[in-house]
Design a protein around this motif. Structure first.
Motif, PDB file in Angstrom:
ATOM      1  N   LEU A  28       6.833  64.986  39.425  1.00  0.00           N
ATOM      2  CA  LEU A  28       5.459  64.593  39.745  1.00  0.00           C
ATOM      3  C   LEU A  28       4.650  65.833  40.123  1.00  0.00           C
ATOM      4  O   LEU A  28       5.056  66.596  41.003  1.00  0.00           O
ATOM      5  CB  LEU A  28       5.447  63.582  40.891  1.00  0.00           C
ATOM      6  CG  LEU A  28       6.077  62.217  40.579  1.00  0.00           C
ATOM      7  CD1 LEU A  28       6.271  61.419  41.860  1.00  0.00           C
ATOM      8  CD2 LEU A  28       5.204  61.433  39.607  1.00  0.00           C
ATOM      9  N   ILE A  64      11.539  62.652  40.503  1.00  0.00           N
ATOM     10  CA  ILE A  64      11.737  61.205  40.582  1.00  0.00           C
ATOM     11  C   ILE A  64      12.564  60.778  39.373  1.00  0.00           C
ATOM     12  O   ILE A  64      12.304  61.204  38.246  1.00  0.00           O
ATOM     13  CB  ILE A  64      10.377  60.451  40.622  1.00  0.00           C
ATOM     14  CG1 ILE A  64      10.600  58.952  40.796  1.00  0.00           C
ATOM     15  CG2 ILE A  64       9.525  60.752  39.408  1.00  0.00           C
ATOM     16  CD1 ILE A  64       9.325  58.173  41.089  1.00  0.00           C
ATOM     17  N   TYR A  89      14.288  58.401  36.413  1.00  0.00           N
ATOM     18  CA  TYR A  89      13.699  57.467  35.451  1.00  0.00           C
ATOM     19  C   TYR A  89      13.654  56.049  36.021  1.00  0.00           C
ATOM     20  O   TYR A  89      12.641  55.358  35.930  1.00  0.00           O
ATOM     21  CB  TYR A  89      14.508  57.500  34.147  1.00  0.00           C
ATOM     22  CG  TYR A  89      14.003  56.554  33.085  1.00  0.00           C
ATOM     23  CD1 TYR A  89      12.959  56.917  32.245  1.00  0.00           C
ATOM     24  CD2 TYR A  89      14.567  55.292  32.934  1.00  0.00           C
ATOM     25  CE1 TYR A  89      12.488  56.040  31.275  1.00  0.00           C
ATOM     26  CE2 TYR A  89      14.099  54.413  31.967  1.00  0.00           C
ATOM     27  CZ  TYR A  89      13.068  54.793  31.142  1.00  0.00           C
ATOM     28  OH  TYR A  89      12.599  53.917  30.186  1.00  0.00           O
ATOM     29  N   CYS A 149      11.087  55.742  38.728  1.00  0.00           N
ATOM     30  CA  CYS A 149       9.761  55.764  38.117  1.00  0.00           C
ATOM     31  C   CYS A 149       9.385  54.386  37.577  1.00  0.00           C
ATOM     32  O   CYS A 149       8.283  53.885  37.810  1.00  0.00           O
ATOM     33  CB  CYS A 149       9.731  56.805  37.002  1.00  0.00           C
ATOM     34  SG  CYS A 149       8.095  57.073  36.279  1.00  0.00           S
ATOM     35  N   GLN A 176       8.666  52.006  40.361  1.00  0.00           N
ATOM     36  CA  GLN A 176       7.344  52.238  40.942  1.00  0.00           C
ATOM     37  C   GLN A 176       6.244  51.637  40.065  1.00  0.00           C
ATOM     38  O   GLN A 176       5.277  51.059  40.587  1.00  0.00           O
ATOM     39  CB  GLN A 176       7.107  53.738  41.132  1.00  0.00           C
ATOM     40  CG  GLN A 176       5.902  54.046  42.011  1.00  0.00           C
ATOM     41  CD  GLN A 176       5.774  55.527  42.306  1.00  0.00           C
ATOM     42  OE1 GLN A 176       5.842  56.354  41.404  1.00  0.00           O
ATOM     43  NE2 GLN A 176       5.581  55.865  43.574  1.00  0.00           N
ATOM     44  N   CYS A 230       4.151  57.303  39.443  1.00  0.00           N
ATOM     45  CA  CYS A 230       4.382  56.893  38.055  1.00  0.00           C
ATOM     46  C   CYS A 230       3.457  55.743  37.683  1.00  0.00           C
ATOM     47  O   CYS A 230       3.460  54.700  38.344  1.00  0.00           O
ATOM     48  CB  CYS A 230       5.839  56.447  37.872  1.00  0.00           C
ATOM     49  SG  CYS A 230       7.004  57.808  37.829  1.00  0.00           S
ATOM     50  N   LEU A 254       2.203  58.413  31.862  1.00  0.00           N
ATOM     51  CA  LEU A 254       3.469  58.389  31.122  1.00  0.00           C
ATOM     52  C   LEU A 254       3.245  58.395  29.611  1.00  0.00           C
ATOM     53  O   LEU A 254       4.064  58.942  28.861  1.00  0.00           O
ATOM     54  CB  LEU A 254       4.285  57.151  31.520  1.00  0.00           C
ATOM     55  CG  LEU A 254       5.026  57.212  32.860  1.00  0.00           C
ATOM     56  CD1 LEU A 254       5.623  55.858  33.204  1.00  0.00           C
ATOM     57  CD2 LEU A 254       6.100  58.290  32.849  1.00  0.00           C
TER      58      LEU A 254
END
Length: 302
Positions: free
Chosen positions: A10, A88, A90, A93, A96, A175, A180
């Motif tokens: 991040l 972070i 996968y 993420c 989140q 995320c 993304l």
């Protein structure tokens, strides 16, 4: 699913070390205030005998959604402000993404329920207790939970379809699907269209419904007494301020192509951390019943 990336980095709000220290202190205080403010409202509503109306029943769930919504992003931002590598995984993420959309959508649906409650109270006062019975309110909140879950599952389904093969630096402090999309190793036009159709339609559709309901409410107030109009306007203005604060940034983020603008992070800070902080202040400072119940409860406890 073809993906080689198992973790993301991040970027955060800034890479400046001094600014990161300031971010840690400021957002730690804001987060604690958010949790305390919403917790006090929830406890007050549950413990007070005078706050048993459907409006406060929905306000309880709005405060709960606010506390959880802030918790999906703020702790990570605070912890990363002191970390050199903001890594972070996968799975974290994706979790989140799901949680942020779930509680954000829950807040939208509860705001609609609160507007519906005010519409019934003002436009159909004789049938209010029948329409807004305890059972019906419980069913409406359950539908809000289910709707939020469906929305979040749709978002996470789209996120899981994205293949990531590098780079893995997310230009954000949490995320979300829009940042993304920039990292995905595929043409994301169709997925972005689905995201806009899903999140954008919920934001725009809900805002239109809310605005129409408030126009109808304001039109109906012309037949009420001066005192009745004053009290109803005070409540509706509080709701309207919350609606503008929450929906403005959401519409800005989720109803446009996946382009990154310099103000995106600050807009996201406003609706993920700012709005959950301001909501308790708005609903207590402008509501004499909540202030009175809060004073009685805490004086009795002390």
């Amino acid at each position: 699913m073809n993906k080689s990336v198992t973790k993301f980095i991040l970027f955060g709000l800034t890479q400046d070390a001094e600014k990161q220290k300031a971010i840690f202190g400021i957002f730690l205080i804001l987060y604690i205030m958010t949790l305390l403010g919403n917790f006090v409202i929830m406890v007050t509503i549950k413990a007070s005998q005078t706050l048993g109306s459907p409006m406060y029943f929905f306000l309880f769930y709005l405060s709960f959604a606010d506390a959880c919504f802030s918790t999906t992003t703020a702790p990570r931002l605070i912890a990363d402000a002191l970390s050199q590598k903001k890594v972070i995984s996968y799975k974290e993420c994706m979790t989140q993404v799901f949680a942020a959309h779930f509680f954000g959508c829950m807040e939208i649906f509860v705001l609609i329920l609160m507007a519906f409650d005010r519409y019934v109270a003002i436009c159909k006062p004789l049938r209010y207790t029948t329409i807004m019975s305890q059972r019906i309110c419980g069913v409406l909140v359950t539908l809000a939970w289910v709707g939020s879950c469906i929305h979040s599952l749709a978002q996470i389904f789209l996120a899981l379809r994205l293949p990531f093969c590098g780079p893995n630096v997310i230009d954000h402090y949490f995320c979300d699907l829009q940042p993304l999309l920039k990292l995905a190793c595929m043409d994301t036009y169709l997925i972005n269209l689905l995201i806009v159709t899903n999140s954008g339609a919920i934001c725009m559709g809900s805002l239109i419904v809310l605005l129409i309901s408030y126009v109808v409410i304001l039109y109906s107030l012309r037949n009420h007494s001066t005192e009745g109009r004053r009290k109803a306007l005070s409540t509706c203005i509080s709701h309207f301020i919350v609606v503008v604060m929450f929906f403005g940034p959401c519409i800005f983020i989720y109803t446009r192509p996946p382009t990154t603008l310099p103000v995106d992070k600050m807009v996201a800070v406003f609706y993920t951390i700012g709005t959950p902080l301001f909501n308790p202040l708005i609903y207590t400072l402008r509501n004499t019943e909540v202030k009175s119940a809060m004073t009685k409860l805490w004086c009795r406890q002390l």
